[in-house]
Motif scaffolding. Sequence first.
Motif, PDB file in Angstrom:
ATOM      1  N   GLY A  79      90.615  40.421  54.801  1.00  0.00           N
ATOM      2  CA  GLY A  79      90.749  41.869  54.740  1.00  0.00           C
ATOM      3  C   GLY A  79      91.488  42.333  53.514  1.00  0.00           C
ATOM      4  N   PHE A 111      94.120  45.548  52.465  1.00  0.00           N
ATOM      5  CA  PHE A 111      94.977  46.642  52.894  1.00  0.00           C
ATOM      6  C   PHE A 111      95.609  47.258  51.653  1.00  0.00           C
ATOM      7  CE2 PHE A 111      95.248  46.113  57.537  1.00  0.00           C
ATOM      8  CZ  PHE A 111      94.627  44.886  57.677  1.00  0.00           C
ATOM      9  N   GLU A 161      97.913  50.464  55.011  1.00  0.00           N
ATOM     10  CA  GLU A 161      96.750  50.840  55.801  1.00  0.00           C
ATOM     11  C   GLU A 161      95.571  49.936  55.495  1.00  0.00           C
ATOM     12  OE1 GLU A 161      95.561  54.822  54.797  1.00  0.00           O
ATOM     13  OE2 GLU A 161      94.994  54.293  52.749  1.00  0.00           O
ATOM     14  N   PHE A 162      94.679  49.855  56.450  1.00  0.00           N
ATOM     15  CA  PHE A 162      93.467  49.068  56.326  1.00  0.00           C
ATOM     16  C   PHE A 162      92.522  49.707  55.319  1.00  0.00           C
ATOM     17  CE2 PHE A 162      90.017  46.401  57.645  1.00  0.00           C
ATOM     18  CZ  PHE A 162      88.893  47.207  57.629  1.00  0.00           C
ATOM     19  N   TYR A 206      84.818  49.033  56.901  1.00  0.00           N
ATOM     20  CA  TYR A 206      85.527  49.838  55.921  1.00  0.00           C
ATOM     21  C   TYR A 206      86.271  50.975  56.595  1.00  0.00           C
ATOM     22  CZ  TYR A 206      82.366  47.454  52.725  1.00  0.00           C
ATOM     23  OH  TYR A 206      81.669  46.491  52.027  1.00  0.00           O
ATOM     24  N   ALA A 207      87.376  51.357  55.975  1.00  0.00           N
ATOM     25  CA  ALA A 207      88.041  52.583  56.386  1.00  0.00           C
ATOM     26  C   ALA A 207      87.161  53.764  55.991  1.00  0.00           C
ATOM     27  CB  ALA A 207      89.405  52.691  55.701  1.00  0.00           C
ATOM     28  N   LYS A 257      84.628  54.233  52.613  1.00  0.00           N
ATOM     29  CA  LYS A 257      83.242  53.875  52.900  1.00  0.00           C
ATOM     30  C   LYS A 257      82.317  54.557  51.916  1.00  0.00           C
ATOM     31  CE  LYS A 257      80.489  52.885  56.987  1.00  0.00           C
ATOM     32  NZ  LYS A 257      80.378  53.060  58.444  1.00  0.00           N
ATOM     33  N   TYR A 300      85.836  43.768  66.451  1.00  0.00           N
ATOM     34  CA  TYR A 300      85.800  44.851  65.476  1.00  0.00           C
ATOM     35  C   TYR A 300      87.085  45.667  65.480  1.00  0.00           C
ATOM     36  CZ  TYR A 300      84.181  48.935  62.932  1.00  0.00           C
ATOM     37  OH  TYR A 300      84.062  49.959  62.025  1.00  0.00           O
ATOM     38  N   SER A 301      87.546  46.035  66.650  1.00  0.00           N
ATOM     39  CA  SER A 301      88.713  46.921  66.734  1.00  0.00           C
ATOM     40  C   SER A 301      89.977  46.268  66.188  1.00  0.00           C
ATOM     41  CB  SER A 301      88.940  47.368  68.178  1.00  0.00           C
ATOM     42  OG  SER A 301      89.149  46.249  69.017  1.00  0.00           O
ATOM     43  N   PHE A 353      91.405  46.271  61.994  1.00  0.00           N
ATOM     44  CA  PHE A 353      92.191  47.306  61.349  1.00  0.00           C
ATOM     45  C   PHE A 353      93.693  47.091  61.476  1.00  0.00           C
ATOM     46  CE2 PHE A 353      88.455  49.815  60.634  1.00  0.00           C
ATOM     47  CZ  PHE A 353      87.611  49.461  61.674  1.00  0.00           C
ATOM     48  N   SER A 354      94.077  46.078  62.242  1.00  0.00           N
ATOM     49  CA  SER A 354      95.494  45.845  62.507  1.00  0.00           C
ATOM     50  C   SER A 354      96.033  44.751  61.604  1.00  0.00           C
ATOM     51  CB  SER A 354      95.698  45.445  63.968  1.00  0.00           C
ATOM     52  OG  SER A 354      97.042  45.075  64.192  1.00  0.00           O
ATOM     53  N   GLN A 355      97.005  45.083  60.788  1.00  0.00           N
ATOM     54  CA  GLN A 355      97.532  44.100  59.840  1.00  0.00           C
ATOM     55  C   GLN A 355      98.224  42.948  60.539  1.00  0.00           C
ATOM     56  OE1 GLN A 355     100.867  45.756  57.442  1.00  0.00           O
ATOM     57  NE2 GLN A 355     100.418  47.656  58.524  1.00  0.00           N
TER      58      GLN A 355
END
Length: 126
Positions: free
Chosen positions: A34, A36, A45-46, A59-60, A64, A104-105, A108-110
């Motif tokens: 990933g 960030f 942030e992602f 993508y954020a 995108k 997928y969810s 986004f979490s570092q």
Amino acid sequence: VQLQACGGGLVQAGGSLRLSCGAAERTFSSGVMGWFRQAPGKEREFVAAYRWSVRTAAYAASVKARFTISKDNAKKMVYLQMNSLKPEDTAVYYCAVTTRGLIYSALFSQREYEYWGQGTLVTVSS
């Protein structure tokens, strides 16, 4: 495991940069890599992520259609192509890796990523 991120610099709004991240010690044929970023005074942030297991990228919303993540397995490199850069893209960009598959969810979490690069600064001037 050490990650090396590079490719940052100063660019005018509307310009492009390509960031690179290489993992010298392991081939990340599974898991997730990933990107960030952390802007001055803001939380990290992602930006984007690539899942090897399903060969898809995420993508954020803010990047995108402007940013594209790609990989080169032979070179053990992952790239973040950034086009149509905006001043609000100014940040220190970090690459991060987890050797685990993520739903997928979780992308986004570092905190899901075990290994982090040192960061490379991207400055976009208006």
